[in-house]
Scaffold this motif. Sequence first.
Motif, PDB file in Angstrom:
ATOM      1  N   GLY A 131    -113.395   3.857 119.176  1.00  0.00           N
ATOM      2  CA  GLY A 131    -112.083   4.250 119.680  1.00  0.00           C
ATOM      3  C   GLY A 131    -111.920   3.952 121.158  1.00  0.00           C
ATOM      4  O   GLY A 131    -110.874   3.447 121.599  1.00  0.00           O
ATOM      5  N   VAL A 132    -112.958   4.240 121.938  1.00  0.00           N
ATOM      6  CA  VAL A 132    -112.906   3.954 123.378  1.00  0.00           C
ATOM      7  C   VAL A 132    -112.842   2.444 123.616  1.00  0.00           C
ATOM      8  O   VAL A 132    -112.078   1.972 124.474  1.00  0.00           O
ATOM      9  N   CYS A 133    -113.622   1.685 122.874  1.00  0.00           N
ATOM     10  CA  CYS A 133    -113.554   0.224 122.990  1.00  0.00           C
ATOM     11  C   CYS A 133    -112.136  -0.273 122.689  1.00  0.00           C
ATOM     12  O   CYS A 133    -111.622  -1.183 123.356  1.00  0.00           O
ATOM     13  N   GLY A 134    -111.513   0.343 121.678  1.00  0.00           N
ATOM     14  CA  GLY A 134    -110.150  -0.037 121.338  1.00  0.00           C
ATOM     15  C   GLY A 134    -109.173   0.236 122.470  1.00  0.00           C
ATOM     16  O   GLY A 134    -108.298  -0.593 122.763  1.00  0.00           O
ATOM     17  N   LEU A 135    -109.329   1.371 123.136  1.00  0.00           N
ATOM     18  CA  LEU A 135    -108.446   1.700 124.263  1.00  0.00           C
ATOM     19  C   LEU A 135    -108.641   0.723 125.414  1.00  0.00           C
ATOM     20  O   LEU A 135    -107.669   0.288 126.048  1.00  0.00           O
ATOM     21  N   ILE A 136    -109.899   0.367 125.695  1.00  0.00           N
ATOM     22  CA  ILE A 136    -110.178  -0.578 126.784  1.00  0.00           C
ATOM     23  C   ILE A 136    -109.564  -1.941 126.471  1.00  0.00           C
ATOM     24  O   ILE A 136    -108.913  -2.568 127.317  1.00  0.00           O
ATOM     25  N   THR A 137    -109.764  -2.405 125.235  1.00  0.00           N
ATOM     26  CA  THR A 137    -109.232  -3.714 124.857  1.00  0.00           C
ATOM     27  C   THR A 137    -107.711  -3.707 124.840  1.00  0.00           C
ATOM     28  O   THR A 137    -107.067  -4.660 125.300  1.00  0.00           O
ATOM     29  N   PHE A 138    -107.128  -2.625 124.339  1.00  0.00           N
ATOM     30  CA  PHE A 138    -105.668  -2.548 124.262  1.00  0.00           C
ATOM     31  C   PHE A 138    -105.038  -2.550 125.646  1.00  0.00           C
ATOM     32  O   PHE A 138    -103.952  -3.100 125.848  1.00  0.00           O
ATOM     33  N   SER A 139    -105.726  -1.955 126.619  1.00  0.00           N
ATOM     34  CA  SER A 139    -105.184  -1.903 127.976  1.00  0.00           C
ATOM     35  C   SER A 139    -105.075  -3.291 128.607  1.00  0.00           C
ATOM     36  O   SER A 139    -104.239  -3.521 129.477  1.00  0.00           O
ATOM     37  N   SER A 140    -105.935  -4.210 128.173  1.00  0.00           N
ATOM     38  CA  SER A 140    -105.891  -5.566 128.727  1.00  0.00           C
ATOM     39  C   SER A 140    -105.026  -6.505 127.898  1.00  0.00           C
ATOM     40  O   SER A 140    -104.779  -7.647 128.299  1.00  0.00           O
ATOM     41  N   LEU A 141    -104.543  -6.025 126.751  1.00  0.00           N
ATOM     42  CA  LEU A 141    -103.778  -6.886 125.856  1.00  0.00           C
ATOM     43  C   LEU A 141    -102.394  -7.188 126.411  1.00  0.00           C
ATOM     44  O   LEU A 141    -101.872  -8.293 126.246  1.00  0.00           O
ATOM     45  N   GLY A 142    -101.801  -6.211 127.102  1.00  0.00           N
ATOM     46  CA  GLY A 142    -100.417  -6.343 127.528  1.00  0.00           C
ATOM     47  C   GLY A 142    -100.154  -7.460 128.521  1.00  0.00           C
ATOM     48  O   GLY A 142     -99.082  -8.063 128.514  1.00  0.00           O
ATOM     49  N   ASN A 143    -101.124  -7.758 129.394  1.00  0.00           N
ATOM     50  CA  ASN A 143    -100.857  -8.771 130.422  1.00  0.00           C
ATOM     51  C   ASN A 143    -100.870 -10.196 129.874  1.00  0.00           C
ATOM     52  O   ASN A 143    -100.319 -11.111 130.497  1.00  0.00           O
ATOM     53  N   GLY A 144    -101.495 -10.406 128.702  1.00  0.00           N
ATOM     54  CA  GLY A 144    -101.479 -11.732 128.078  1.00  0.00           C
ATOM     55  C   GLY A 144    -102.193 -12.801 128.869  1.00  0.00           C
ATOM     56  O   GLY A 144    -101.980 -14.000 128.650  1.00  0.00           O
ATOM     57  N   GLU A 145    -103.069 -12.419 129.787  1.00  0.00           N
ATOM     58  CA  GLU A 145    -103.759 -13.389 130.631  1.00  0.00           C
ATOM     59  C   GLU A 145    -105.068 -13.841 129.997  1.00  0.00           C
ATOM     60  O   GLU A 145    -105.645 -13.157 129.150  1.00  0.00           O
ATOM     61  N   LEU A 184    -108.277  -9.939 117.891  1.00  0.00           N
ATOM     62  CA  LEU A 184    -109.351  -9.944 116.902  1.00  0.00           C
ATOM     63  C   LEU A 184    -110.340  -8.804 117.132  1.00  0.00           C
ATOM     64  O   LEU A 184    -110.860  -8.219 116.169  1.00  0.00           O
ATOM     65  N   LYS A 185    -110.590  -8.459 118.382  1.00  0.00           N
ATOM     66  CA  LYS A 185    -111.487  -7.326 118.655  1.00  0.00           C
ATOM     67  C   LYS A 185    -110.882  -6.015 118.168  1.00  0.00           C
ATOM     68  O   LYS A 185    -111.573  -5.174 117.587  1.00  0.00           O
ATOM     69  N   LEU A 186    -109.588  -5.828 118.411  1.00  0.00           N
ATOM     70  CA  LEU A 186    -108.933  -4.598 117.967  1.00  0.00           C
ATOM     71  C   LEU A 186    -109.047  -4.435 116.456  1.00  0.00           C
ATOM     72  O   LEU A 186    -109.357  -3.342 115.954  1.00  0.00           O
ATOM     73  N   PHE A 187    -108.818  -5.498 115.718  1.00  0.00           N
ATOM     74  CA  PHE A 187    -108.933  -5.399 114.266  1.00  0.00           C
ATOM     75  C   PHE A 187    -110.391  -5.300 113.820  1.00  0.00           C
ATOM     76  O   PHE A 187    -110.675  -4.724 112.754  1.00  0.00           O
ATOM     77  N   SER A 188    -111.318  -5.830 114.609  1.00  0.00           N
ATOM     78  CA  SER A 188    -112.737  -5.656 114.286  1.00  0.00           C
ATOM     79  C   SER A 188    -113.152  -4.200 114.434  1.00  0.00           C
ATOM     80  O   SER A 188    -113.883  -3.661 113.588  1.00  0.00           O
TER      81      SER A 188
END
Length: 494
Positions: free
Chosen positions: A46-60, A78-82
Motif C-alpha cells: 500500500g505504501v509503495c502504491g502511494l509513493i508510485t501514485f504520487s509521481s504518476l501525475g507529473n507524467g515525466e 504497471l507498478k500500480l497494477f503489480s
Amino acid sequence: MNNLNLIPALPEIFLAIAISVILLVDLFTKDVKRNITYVLSIVAMGVCGLITFSSLGNGETVYTFNNMFVADPMSDILKLFSYLAVALTLVYSRRYASQRDMIGGFKGGEFYILALFSLLGQMVMISANNFLIIYLGLEMMSLSLYALVAIRRDHAISTEAAMKYFILGALASGFLLYGISMLYGATGSLDLTEVAQAIGTGAVNKPVLVLGLVFVVAGLAFKLGVVPFHMWVPDVYQGAPTAVTLLLGGAPKLATFAITIRLLVEALPALSIDWQQMLTILAVLSMAIGNVTAIMQTNIKRMLAYSTISQMGFVLLGLLSGVITAPDGSVTNGYGAAMFYSITYVMTTLGVFGIIMLLSRAGFEAENIDDFKGLNQRSPWFALVMLLFMFSLAGVPPVVGFYAKLSVLQSVVANGQIWLAIFAVLFSLIGAFYYLRVVKVMYFDEPTQTEKLAVTPDVGIALSANGVAVLALGLLPGPLMAVCAAAIARTLAA
C-alpha cells in the motif's frame, strides 16, 4: 539529469527495506497463521502504491543511476497494477496457504516474503533501462518463484514442477544473456538508449544484431509462455500450489510486458521489421495450439495454462501491430492496446484463481472442471462472479475481455494485417468453447458437493470487487484505455 537522485527508485528502496523488516518480525513471531506478516506485507505494498501514485501525475520521465533506471508513465502504471495483483494474490491465498502448511510451522512466513521479493524483481524489471538491470530484476523475480513452486517440499508433484521450471528457466535465461552479449558486442553499450542510437547510425554488424535479437526474443517468449517455448506452463501451473500458480500467472506478466517494450520497442526499433515477423509466428502458433489443446483438458489449472498461452498470443498481436511513429508522428494504438490487454487479463486471472482457492479446502484441491458442478446452487453470487471472469477470458460482451480483444484487433486491422485479425477471431471462437463449458457445468450440472462455501469477509469483498471491476471496465473501458495509450506515448516520446 541527477544520477544521485534516489526519488525515482523510492518504491524499490522502500520495499527492499520493508522486506528486511518483515523478515525480522516474522522471525520472532509465534503466530502460526502469520497474521502480522500478512498485514505488514499488505501495508508495504500500500505504501509503495502511494509513493508510485504520487509521481504518476507529473507524467515525466526521469533517469537515474547513470541511465540504468528510469521512472516514466508506463512504469508507474504497471507498478500500480503489480502491487494490486500481488496484494489480491495474498488475500485470496491466505486461507489456502494456511491449510496446507505453507505459512505455518517451520516454513514461517516464507510465502509472503518470497512473494514480496518476486514483486521487487518485477519492479526492477519494469523500470530497467540497461541490459544488466533487466537481467538482475528478472533473476530476482524468477529465483523467488522457483522457491515458491517448491514450497511444499513434501509434495512430489510440486517438487517435480519446480525442477522443470528451474531447468527450463535457466535455459531461457541463457538465451537472453547470449542475445544481450551479441547486442553488446555489436553496439558497445548495455544502455538501451545508447543501443538504439548506435543501431540508428547503421554502422553496426547487422548479422550479429539479428542473431542477438533471435536469442532475446526466445528468452522473452519463454517468460511470456508462448509457443514453442510453452512446455513449462501447463506442468508448472498444474503442479504448483494454486496460490503460487496465481503468483506465476498474475503480476509477472506485467513485468514481462514491460521488458518486452524496453528491449524491442525502445532499444531495437530499427530492427522492428525483423522482430515483428518473429512475433507474428509466435502469436499465430500460440493462439492455435493454446486454444485447441485447452479444449481437451479436464484439469482447470491445466486448461487455464493453455488459455494463458493463447492470451499471450493476443498480447503479441498488439506488440507486432504497433509502430514507433504513425504518419502523423503520433504513437499508434498497438502498444497501448497490448498494455490494456495485459492489465485486464491479469485482473481477470486473479479472480479465476481466487474462485478456485475458494472452492478448495483442507485435504481437497478444486482442480478439475467437474469440481465446479452446481456452483450456482451452492453460491449464486460467486457463480455469477465466475461467469463474468469466464466471459471476459472468452471475449464475450459486455465484460472487459471483449473490449481488450477488440482494441487489439483494431490495431491489427489498422496495420493492414487483416488475415491475422481473421485468424485471431477464428481461434477466439474456438477458445470460447472451453470457457463456456465451465459456465455450463456451474449452472446446468448437479452439484457433487452440497455444503455452502466458507468465505471470509476479506476474500468475499475482494472477489466481489474483482468481478464488479471486470464488468465495469467492460462497460466503461475508455478511461483505462486512454491511460494506457497516454502512458505508452509519453514513455516512447521521452
